[in-house]
Design a protein around this motif. Sequence first.
Motif, short mmCIF file in Angstrom:
data_model
loop_
_atom_site.label_atom_id
_atom_site.label_comp_id
_atom_site.label_asym_id
_atom_site.label_seq_id
_atom_site.Cartn_x
_atom_site.Cartn_y
_atom_site.Cartn_z
N MET A 1 45.41 24.76 45.96
CA MET A 1 44.13 25.26 46.48
C MET A 1 44.30 26.63 47.15
SD MET A 1 41.77 23.37 45.53
CE MET A 1 40.35 23.74 46.51
N ILE A 2 45.39 26.84 47.86
CA ILE A 2 45.64 28.15 48.47
C ILE A 2 45.83 29.21 47.39
CG2 ILE A 2 47.31 29.47 49.82
CD1 ILE A 2 47.60 26.97 51.59
N SER A 3 46.56 28.87 46.34
CA SER A 3 46.72 29.83 45.25
C SER A 3 45.40 30.09 44.54
CB SER A 3 47.78 29.35 44.26
OG SER A 3 47.36 28.15 43.63
N ALA A 4 44.53 29.07 44.43
CA ALA A 4 43.21 29.27 43.81
C ALA A 4 42.36 30.22 44.65
CB ALA A 4 42.50 27.93 43.63
N VAL A 5 42.41 30.06 45.97
CA VAL A 5 41.64 30.94 46.84
C VAL A 5 42.17 32.37 46.76
CG1 VAL A 5 41.11 31.43 49.25
CG2 VAL A 5 40.86 29.13 48.39
N CYS A 6 43.48 32.54 46.78
CA CYS A 6 44.07 33.88 46.69
C CYS A 6 43.76 34.53 45.34
CB CYS A 6 45.57 33.82 46.91
SG CYS A 6 46.03 33.39 48.60
N LEU A 7 43.87 33.77 44.27
CA LEU A 7 43.54 34.31 42.95
C LEU A 7 42.06 34.68 42.86
CD1 LEU A 7 45.63 31.99 40.61
CD2 LEU A 7 45.90 34.46 40.90
N GLY A 8 41.20 33.87 43.46
CA GLY A 8 39.78 34.19 43.46
C GLY A 8 39.48 35.46 44.22
N PHE A 9 40.18 35.69 45.33
CA PHE A 9 40.00 36.92 46.09
C PHE A 9 40.41 38.13 45.27
CE2 PHE A 9 41.90 40.13 48.91
CZ PHE A 9 40.77 40.50 49.62
N PHE A 10 41.59 38.07 44.65
CA PHE A 10 42.04 39.20 43.84
C PHE A 10 41.18 39.37 42.59
CE2 PHE A 10 46.13 38.45 46.14
CZ PHE A 10 46.13 39.65 46.81
N GLY A 11 40.68 38.27 42.04
CA GLY A 11 39.76 38.38 40.91
C GLY A 11 38.47 39.08 41.29
N ALA A 12 37.98 38.81 42.50
CA ALA A 12 36.76 39.48 42.97
C ALA A 12 37.01 40.98 43.17
CB ALA A 12 36.28 38.84 44.27
N ILE A 13 38.17 41.32 43.71
CA ILE A 13 38.49 42.74 43.90
C ILE A 13 38.59 43.45 42.55
CG2 ILE A 13 40.23 44.37 44.75
CD1 ILE A 13 38.61 43.00 46.96
N PHE A 14 39.32 42.86 41.60
CA PHE A 14 39.42 43.46 40.27
C PHE A 14 38.08 43.50 39.57
CE2 PHE A 14 44.11 42.21 40.18
CZ PHE A 14 44.52 43.51 40.41
N GLY A 15 37.25 42.49 39.81
CA GLY A 15 35.92 42.48 39.21
C GLY A 15 35.05 43.60 39.73
N LEU A 16 35.15 43.88 41.02
CA LEU A 16 34.38 44.99 41.59
C LEU A 16 34.86 46.33 41.05
CD1 LEU A 16 34.00 43.89 45.32
CD2 LEU A 16 32.20 44.13 43.60
N VAL A 17 36.15 46.48 40.89
CA VAL A 17 36.69 47.74 40.36
C VAL A 17 36.33 47.89 38.88
CG1 VAL A 17 38.84 48.97 39.84
CG2 VAL A 17 38.54 47.89 42.05
N GLY A 18 36.30 46.80 38.15
CA GLY A 18 36.08 46.85 36.71
C GLY A 18 34.63 46.93 36.27
#
Length: 155
Positions: free
Chosen positions: A10-27
Motif C-alpha cells: 500500500m505504501i508503494s502504491a501511494v508513492c507510485l500514485g504520487f509520482f504518476g500524478a507528477i508525471f501526468g501533470l508534466v506530460g
Amino acid sequence: GYIQACRGLMISAVCLGFFGAIFGLVGMKCTKVGGSDQTKARIACLAGLIFILSGLCSMTSCSLYANRITSEFFDPSFVAQKYELGAALFIGWAGASLCIIGGSIFCFSIAENSTSPRRGYAYNGATSVMSSRTKVHTSVPEKTPPKHFDKNAYV
C-alpha cells in the motif's frame, strides 16, 4: 508477516500514485513544462503505466488481506478473533480499479493523439461588413458560389 507485506504494497502504491500524478501533470499538453509534444506524449504514457502499476500494487494488497481474512473466518480450528471483510477493503478494490482504468485510458488517449497530427484552420476573415439585417436585398440574386465548410470549421 502478511500485514507487513500489505503495508509495504500500500505504501508503494501511494508513492507510485504520487509520482504518476507528477508525471501526468508534466506530460499533459496544457502545461508548458516537458518539451515537445512527442516528449510530452512519452512522459504521459509513462505516467499511465505508473498509475497502472500503482493500482496493481493496491489491488494485490487488498486481495492478499481479504484472502487471509476469508481463510481464517472459514477455518473451524482458528480460535482467535475472526474478522469480516469491511468497507475499507471494498473502497481499496474500487480505488485500485479506478487507478488501473484511469492509467489505461491515460495511455490510450495520449497514443491516439500523438499519431494524428493536429490540423490548423485558416481564418479568412469576414466577407462583408454589413450584417444580414442591414443588407439590402435586391431582386437579382448574387452570383457567388456557395461555400462548403467541414463540420469542424464551426468549432
